[in-house]
Enzyme design. Structure first.
Site, PDB file in Angstrom:
ATOM      1  N   TRP A  83       0.828  -1.204   0.000  1.00  0.00           N
ATOM      2  CA  TRP A  83       0.000   0.000   0.000  1.00  0.00           C
ATOM      3  C   TRP A  83       0.860   1.251   0.000  1.00  0.00           C
ATOM      4  O   TRP A  83       0.487   2.270  -0.603  1.00  0.00           O
ATOM      5  CB  TRP A  83      -0.980  -0.032   1.169  1.00  0.00           C
ATOM      6  CG  TRP A  83      -1.955  -1.150   0.996  1.00  0.00           C
ATOM      7  CD1 TRP A  83      -2.023  -2.312   1.697  1.00  0.00           C
ATOM      8  CD2 TRP A  83      -2.966  -1.251  -0.022  1.00  0.00           C
ATOM      9  NE1 TRP A  83      -3.020  -3.115   1.204  1.00  0.00           N
ATOM     10  CE2 TRP A  83      -3.616  -2.494   0.158  1.00  0.00           C
ATOM     11  CE3 TRP A  83      -3.393  -0.402  -1.038  1.00  0.00           C
ATOM     12  CZ2 TRP A  83      -4.672  -2.905  -0.669  1.00  0.00           C
ATOM     13  CZ3 TRP A  83      -4.442  -0.809  -1.862  1.00  0.00           C
ATOM     14  CH2 TRP A  83      -5.068  -2.051  -1.670  1.00  0.00           C
ATOM     15  N   ASP A  98      -1.976   6.494   6.348  1.00  0.00           N
ATOM     16  CA  ASP A  98      -3.020   5.606   5.840  1.00  0.00           C
ATOM     17  C   ASP A  98      -3.283   4.568   6.928  1.00  0.00           C
ATOM     18  O   ASP A  98      -2.584   3.575   7.037  1.00  0.00           O
ATOM     19  CB  ASP A  98      -2.565   4.931   4.547  1.00  0.00           C
ATOM     20  CG  ASP A  98      -3.560   3.883   4.050  1.00  0.00           C
ATOM     21  OD1 ASP A  98      -4.613   3.699   4.687  1.00  0.00           O
ATOM     22  OD2 ASP A  98      -3.245   3.220   3.034  1.00  0.00           O
ATOM     23  N   LYS A 102     -12.523  -2.334   7.254  1.00  0.00           N
ATOM     24  CA  LYS A 102     -11.733  -3.188   8.139  1.00  0.00           C
ATOM     25  C   LYS A 102     -12.182  -3.030   9.596  1.00  0.00           C
ATOM     26  O   LYS A 102     -12.635  -3.980  10.216  1.00  0.00           O
ATOM     27  CB  LYS A 102     -10.253  -2.891   7.968  1.00  0.00           C
ATOM     28  CG  LYS A 102      -9.789  -3.093   6.519  1.00  0.00           C
ATOM     29  CD  LYS A 102      -8.372  -2.640   6.283  1.00  0.00           C
ATOM     30  CE  LYS A 102      -8.009  -2.638   4.814  1.00  0.00           C
ATOM     31  NZ  LYS A 102      -8.012  -3.965   4.193  1.00  0.00           N
TER      32      LYS A 102
END
Length: 358
Positions: free
Chosen positions: A102, A170, A194
């Site tokens: 990511w 993030d 999540k």
């Protein structure tokens, strides 16, 4: 009804009590005569839902008053572009830390808009850089990092101290898993799927002085000033996702907040890592100092047993354990809503499977 233990990395398992409340309120919300999915986002009913969700989030995260909370769309991936579009104009340069998949995507997107300096790269090492090794650029508009790499199972055990340079994180896979000092960050962003709620909602927590720096060419939907000035309702927001997120925030409050959640999450992770380390059959590739509480990758002694492990685990009600294709093996994502009983069920199955196949 028979619910499995769902170890998916996202969309991930949600608290059962939240799902049941949403089920009870699905056709009619609190006497409104309609579902949340049918409400105008500007009507008094939904406005009350939105306000309560933000208030509860601010409380559980202790968000300071000089931060705006935005409920947006586009996933964390849209923030890979939105952050540089809004912040790079300050100096035209930004520092990034690369610790995995990511981080790499965020870096690639930011490079479209300005100069990106990768100040540390441990993306192939299954660990994070040592805090003392980080050197930030004096002219960086911001520093970006990914506190938890979902795919690699790598997590920062510290918050980088960037001084006066805004820190952007993030937090898709780690938000709400424990208390954090929001004041150490310029921007926190997270995809909801999540620890927050269903896919489709993106949370952005931004310090007010970082709003209003986008160039005139920035599209309205990518401009933090536009969204902040319209209370996240410049366009029709993901109303049902926002509502469900609010139920999750209330669930967190009712279960002791983030201190209590951290204690549970740490126990779950330690139990699972101990089962892996003590087995002689399973292995975790991550440096122990960088192990994630949320995403636990592991391999079997014989990769040829992977398919059997997944099949038998599914039969035992333990599903979505297959590791990401770029890493292989297995991965157990044990977010807030995964109960300790679910982790113990996985540990028991792993032990039994190893005994039969060692």
């Amino acid at each position: 009804m028979s619910r499995i233990y769902n170890f998916s990395a996202g969309p991930a398992t949600l608290p059962e009590v939240v799902l049941k409340q949403a089920q009870d309120e699905l056709l009619e919300w609190h006497g409104a005569g309609m579902s949340v999915m049918e409400m105008s986002h500007r009507g008094k009913e939904f406005m009350s839902i939105a306000a309560q969700a933000e208030a509860d989030l601010r409380e559980v995260m202790a968000i300071p008053d000089n931060y705006k909370v935005l409920f947006l769309q586009g996933g964390a991936s849209s923030q890979f572009a939105m952050v540089p579009l809004n912040l790079l104009g300050r100096t035209g340069k930004a520092d990034y830390i690369n610790t995995g998949s990511w981080s790499k995507k965020a870096i690639a997107e930011a490079q479209r808009y300005g100069e990106v300096n990768v100040i540390a790269d441990t993306s192939s090492d299954f660990k994070v850089p040592a805090e003392e090794d980080l050197r930030f650029s004096a002219d960086a508009a911001y520093v970006h990092y990914t506190p938890n790499e979902t795919i690699q199972g790598v997590e920062f055990p510290y918050i980088p101290d960037t001084g006066d340079i805004p820190l952007v994180a993030d937090m898709s896979s780690t938000i709400l898993s424990r208390p954090i000092d929001v004041s150490k960050f310029g921007i926190i962003y997270a995809g909801a799927q999540k620890n927050i709620g269903p896919a489709g909602l993106t949370l952005v927590i931004i310090r007010e002085d970082l709003i209003g720096h986008a160039p005139e060419s920035c599209p309205a939907m990518m401009n933090y000033r536009i969204h902040a000035g319209n209370d996240s309702m410049y366009n029709t927001p993901p109303t049902f996702g926002w509502y469900l997120a609010g139920l999750v925030f209330a669930w967190l409050k009712n279960n002791g907040g983030l201190d209590a959640m951290a204690a549970v999450n740490e126990r779950k992770a330690q139990s699972l890592y101990a089962a892996i380390d003590d087995s002689g059959f399973y292995a975790n590739p991550v440096d122990p100092a960088s192990r994630s509480w949320m995403n636990v990758p592991f391999t079997l002694a014989d990769p040829d047993l992977d398919a059997r492990f997944l099949e038998e685990a599914a039969q035992a009600g333990l599903k979505t354990l297959k590791g990401h294709r770029s890493v292989g093996g297995m991965r157990a994502s044990i977010y807030n809503a995964m109960p300790e009983d679910g982790v113990q069920a996985l540990i028991d199955f792993m032990h039994e499977f190893a005994q039969r196949n060692a």
